[in-house]
Design a protein around this motif. Sequence first.
Motif, mmCIF file in Angstrom:
data_model
loop_
_atom_site.group_PDB
_atom_site.id
_atom_site.type_symbol
_atom_site.label_atom_id
_atom_site.label_comp_id
_atom_site.label_asym_id
_atom_site.label_seq_id
_atom_site.Cartn_x
_atom_site.Cartn_y
_atom_site.Cartn_z
ATOM 1 N N ALA A 169 3.714 -2.593 3.896
ATOM 2 C CA ALA A 169 4.358 -1.286 4.057
ATOM 3 C C ALA A 169 3.910 -0.321 2.962
ATOM 4 C CB ALA A 169 5.876 -1.446 4.033
ATOM 5 N N ILE A 170 3.785 -0.822 1.735
ATOM 6 C CA ILE A 170 3.325 0.029 0.623
ATOM 7 C C ILE A 170 1.882 0.471 0.847
ATOM 8 C CG2 ILE A 170 2.833 0.059 -1.848
ATOM 9 C CD1 ILE A 170 5.202 -1.859 -2.206
ATOM 10 N N LEU A 171 1.026 -0.447 1.300
ATOM 11 C CA LEU A 171 -0.380 -0.105 1.528
ATOM 12 C C LEU A 171 -0.531 0.919 2.650
ATOM 13 C CD1 LEU A 171 -2.039 -3.636 1.223
ATOM 14 C CD2 LEU A 171 -2.171 -1.752 -0.418
ATOM 15 N N VAL A 172 0.200 0.731 3.743
ATOM 16 C CA VAL A 172 0.094 1.676 4.861
ATOM 17 C C VAL A 172 0.612 3.046 4.448
ATOM 18 C CG1 VAL A 172 0.922 2.183 7.181
ATOM 19 C CG2 VAL A 172 0.195 -0.128 6.605
ATOM 20 N N THR A 173 1.691 3.088 3.702
ATOM 21 C CA THR A 173 2.230 4.370 3.235
ATOM 22 C C THR A 173 1.234 5.099 2.350
ATOM 23 O OG1 THR A 173 4.460 3.436 3.317
ATOM 24 C CG2 THR A 173 4.158 5.463 2.056
ATOM 25 N N SER A 174 0.581 4.348 1.465
ATOM 26 C CA SER A 174 -0.428 4.985 0.603
ATOM 27 C C SER A 174 -1.613 5.499 1.409
ATOM 28 C CB SER A 174 -0.901 3.990 -0.463
ATOM 29 O OG SER A 174 -1.567 2.890 0.138
ATOM 30 N N LYS A 175 -1.968 4.790 2.480
ATOM 31 C CA LYS A 175 -3.064 5.251 3.334
ATOM 32 C C LYS A 175 -2.686 6.523 4.098
ATOM 33 C CE LYS A 175 -6.400 2.164 2.863
ATOM 34 N NZ LYS A 175 -7.803 2.526 2.510
ATOM 35 N N GLN A 176 -1.427 6.578 4.531
ATOM 36 C CA GLN A 176 -0.997 7.741 5.308
ATOM 37 C C GLN A 176 -0.972 9.012 4.470
ATOM 38 O OE1 GLN A 176 2.748 6.939 7.187
ATOM 39 N NE2 GLN A 176 1.858 5.655 8.796
ATOM 40 N N PHE A 177 -0.520 8.896 3.247
ATOM 41 C CA PHE A 177 -0.364 10.094 2.413
ATOM 42 C C PHE A 177 -1.492 10.276 1.394
ATOM 43 C CE2 PHE A 177 3.895 8.913 3.808
ATOM 44 C CZ PHE A 177 4.349 10.109 4.316
ATOM 45 N N GLY A 178 -2.344 9.285 1.263
ATOM 46 C CA GLY A 178 -3.413 9.409 0.282
ATOM 47 C C GLY A 178 -4.729 9.846 0.852
ATOM 48 N N THR A 179 -4.945 9.609 2.137
ATOM 49 C CA THR A 179 -6.202 9.979 2.788
ATOM 50 C C THR A 179 -5.884 10.755 4.071
ATOM 51 O OG1 THR A 179 -6.254 7.874 3.981
ATOM 52 C CG2 THR A 179 -7.396 7.949 1.867
ATOM 53 N N LYS A 180 -6.927 11.154 4.765
ATOM 54 C CA LYS A 180 -6.755 11.833 6.045
ATOM 55 C C LYS A 180 -6.380 10.797 7.097
ATOM 56 C CE LYS A 180 -9.845 15.762 5.309
ATOM 57 N NZ LYS A 180 -11.031 16.501 5.820
ATOM 58 N N HIS A 181 -5.135 10.872 7.558
ATOM 59 C CA HIS A 181 -4.659 9.872 8.503
ATOM 60 C C HIS A 181 -5.135 10.146 9.923
ATOM 61 C CE1 HIS A 181 -1.571 12.868 7.284
ATOM 62 N NE2 HIS A 181 -1.620 13.167 8.567
ATOM 63 N N ILE A 182 -5.578 11.390 10.220
ATOM 64 C CA ILE A 182 -6.083 11.724 11.551
ATOM 65 C C ILE A 182 -7.104 12.846 11.415
ATOM 66 C CG2 ILE A 182 -4.290 13.432 12.035
ATOM 67 C CD1 ILE A 182 -4.318 12.449 14.943
#
Length: 474
Positions: free
Chosen positions: A41-54
């Motif tokens: 959950a922590i890794l996915v959250t960082s991916k969503q808000f740290g990089t371009k998710h779409i």
Amino acid sequence: MDIVGTITRLPTLFFGASPCDDSFADRLSYKYTVLMLALFAILVTSKQFGTKHIQCWVPAQFTKNYEEYVNDICWVSNTYYIPLEQKVPTLEHERRQNELRYYQWIPFILILQAFGFYFPHIVWRSLSRRSGIDVRDIVDAAIHYKSVDVATQDDKHKNELMEYIVEAIDKYVDDPRRQVEERRQSISLKYVLLTICICLGKYLGNYLIIVYFTTKALFIANAVCQIFLLNLFLGQEFHLFGIQVLKRILQGRGWDTQSRYFPKVTLCDFQIREALHLNGSHRYTVQCVLPLNLFSQQIFTFIWFWYMMVFIVSIFDVIAWVTRFFPSKQYNYIKRRLQLMKRDTEFNNYPPEFVKRYYMEFIFGYLEPDGVLMLRLLSSNTSDFVCTEVINQLWQRFYKRDPKRTKRNRKPESNSEQVAQERKQQIAKTAETHDSIRCRSLKATSIPNQTNNGHDVLIRSRKSSFQPRVEDNV
């Protein structure tokens, strides 16, 4: 940096170094699985808000601000998946049949799953404390007893810890509210209902074990339900996902980059209102890329196989614990550890049938299933040596509580040959005593006549010898 050591210490960092009052299969569910899902959950959250998710492809006339708006609106509103070889449907409801509703909520789904795996442990901890004994506290004392025995050899502290463990278990298993004798006489409907209702039957000798197996059933049901709940969250038949992955690997097709479960290329419909336009708004359909789904596919592939492993391990663990509580298994387990110490040599000299009966009274009448469960948990979470010492201390308490009972019950419990031999000896002794009494009675009838005749002779002789002396003196 020791990566392996850091990973193995992660459960301690999250859950602390508290002792365990359960089995490894239980910890696999509520500790390691919860930790794994929290990290994902922590890794996915960082991916969503740290990089371009779409990232969406937009018409050429769109400015940079328009492009950012399209990315945001397609992320907030759900995209849908149509394979590249198929034509895009014209009707909106046909498009929405393949809508992806999950990718924004993956962190929350993982957190919810983590709570689902931890919930059975909450049930075990809350219900086991209602029994009147804290099993974790006893395991903690046993761990300290073991460490003292190895490190400092502090006999006084070690004896205090052992006394505390034995005293706590003895008070629990020998609680007068259990009414063991009444339960032995008859099994009533009230007893059955109290056994089924784990919230009420605390003094039946099987409360802890019923709660323990109920918790294990919750762990198994949770592992199965989690997989089928993902069907609802992902909108796909996720319970077949791992099987399809295995088929592709066995067929040599490798990793599925165009998975319909986690598509990377999707479509998005949106409208833009324009004040000066005749129809009032423009409708656009753009193609978008979801880089996050590549990461999500790997995560949920691992989760599927992990859940299967947890389910299988939990099933085998339940089977193992059920077999441990067969009456013969309980008897052999306690008997072997009692015979290891061989402290009471007087008791070991008694007939085998009596020893077996007394062992059964100790196991099934004194300890009962709850006591055996606590000893099993001590053995699995500390060491078998500590458990053996606790069993022998409990045996000494049970054996010395009524020492006369042993001597009273020893003869009736001997085998039939010994009883017959003792009866023959008793009959022979009785016959001998009757013969001796009869002989004495016959002698008693003849002795008085002889005595009287002798007495008369003695009197006459004394008179004859006495009178002349008297006359001479006169």
